[in-house]
Design a protein around this motif. Structure first.
Motif, PDB file in Angstrom:
ATOM      1  N   VAL A   4       0.838  -1.201   0.000  1.00 24.59           N
ATOM      2  CA  VAL A   4       0.000   0.000   0.000  1.00 24.59           C
ATOM      3  C   VAL A   4       0.875   1.254   0.000  1.00 24.59           C
ATOM      4  N   ILE A   5       1.926   1.240   0.807  1.00 20.48           N
ATOM      5  CA  ILE A   5       2.817   2.392   0.892  1.00 20.48           C
ATOM      6  C   ILE A   5       3.520   2.618  -0.441  1.00 20.48           C
ATOM      7  N   VAL A   6       3.971   1.550  -1.079  1.00 19.13           N
ATOM      8  CA  VAL A   6       4.634   1.676  -2.388  1.00 19.13           C
ATOM      9  C   VAL A   6       3.665   2.255  -3.418  1.00 19.13           C
ATOM     10  N   LYS A   7       2.437   1.775  -3.445  1.00 22.77           N
ATOM     11  CA  LYS A   7       1.456   2.284  -4.411  1.00 22.77           C
ATOM     12  C   LYS A   7       1.125   3.745  -4.140  1.00 22.77           C
ATOM     13  N   GLU A  11       2.020   6.921  -6.729  1.00 21.59           N
ATOM     14  CA  GLU A  11       1.045   7.924  -7.172  1.00 21.59           C
ATOM     15  C   GLU A  11       1.508   9.335  -6.826  1.00 21.59           C
ATOM     16  N   VAL A  12       2.076   9.511  -5.644  1.00 21.77           N
ATOM     17  CA  VAL A  12       2.587  10.826  -5.238  1.00 21.77           C
ATOM     18  C   VAL A  12       3.703  11.259  -6.177  1.00 21.77           C
ATOM     19  N   ARG A  72      -3.537  13.864  -3.275  1.00 25.82           N
ATOM     20  CA  ARG A  72      -2.535  12.822  -3.078  1.00 25.82           C
ATOM     21  C   ARG A  72      -1.223  13.321  -2.475  1.00 25.82           C
ATOM     22  N   VAL A  73      -0.673  14.401  -2.987  1.00 23.93           N
ATOM     23  CA  VAL A  73       0.677  14.814  -2.603  1.00 23.93           C
ATOM     24  C   VAL A  73       0.727  15.280  -1.142  1.00 23.93           C
ATOM     25  N   SER A 145      -3.683  10.035   4.324  1.00 25.77           N
ATOM     26  CA  SER A 145      -4.046   9.617   2.967  1.00 25.77           C
ATOM     27  C   SER A 145      -5.176   8.597   2.968  1.00 25.77           C
ATOM     28  N   ARG A 146      -5.419   7.953   4.106  1.00 21.66           N
ATOM     29  CA  ARG A 146      -6.477   6.959   4.272  1.00 21.66           C
ATOM     30  C   ARG A 146      -6.262   5.710   3.416  1.00 21.66           C
ATOM     31  N   PHE A 147      -5.030   5.412   3.028  1.00 19.65           N
ATOM     32  CA  PHE A 147      -4.705   4.191   2.305  1.00 19.65           C
ATOM     33  C   PHE A 147      -4.448   3.093   3.327  1.00 19.65           C
TER      34      PHE A 147
END
Length: 154
Positions: A4-7, A11-12, A72-73, A145-147
């Motif tokens: 999740v962190i990598v994805k 995106e960022v 996102r950023v 980010s709620r990911f």
């Protein structure tokens, strides 16, 4: 959680690169849209249209950049210390809003869980296969980010 962190940070990174590219093109003050060669009789009216279309494209691009940065950023940057330290938020509860997309494919799904401890709705984006209404989940996620990921289902 590493997936999740990598994805998220992929995106960022893409959003930051797109923003930098947009700003570089904007600073050059060149026209972005060229509608090509036309007959001399239509050239004057086409130049006016080209300028208007160019202005609209720059404004729409700017709006897209602002949305990406806010969506996102900024949350990704705020979550960076938590992701590196392993400080995650946890929630357990019943799904009240879920994503209707492909059930068998693992992908990002936007869901809301009614937290069983606080009785508040928690909006989270999880990487998972199908999620259904009234399913009980234990979720680990990043605060800003709620990911997150689903730890348990029952």
């Amino acid at each position: 959680m590493e997936e999740v962190i990598v994805k998220l940070y992929a995106e960022v990174l893409l959003a930051v690169l797109f923003t930098i590219g947009y700003l570089v093109l904007l600073v050059q003050k060149r026209q972005w849209i060229h509608l090509g060669k036309v007959a001399p009789s239509k050239r004057q009216s086409l130049r006016k249209i080209e300028k208007r279309v160019d202005c609209v494209v720059k404004v729409v691009g700017g709006i897209c950049v602002i949305v990406m940065v806010v969506w996102r950023v900024i949350p990704g940057i705020l979550d960076f210390p938590n992701a590196m330290a392993g400080n995650y938020e946890h929630t357990t509860g019943e799904v009240v809003v879920w994503d209707y997309s492909r059930e068998t494919r693992k992908q990002a799904r936007s869901i809301e869980v009614l937290d069983s401890h606080t009785n508040e709705k928690v909006h989270v984006i999880v990487y998972s296969t199908g999620v259904h209404k009234e399913e009980h989940l234990k979720i680990t996620y990043l605060k800003n980010s709620r990911f997150g990921i689903i730890e348990e289902r029952w």
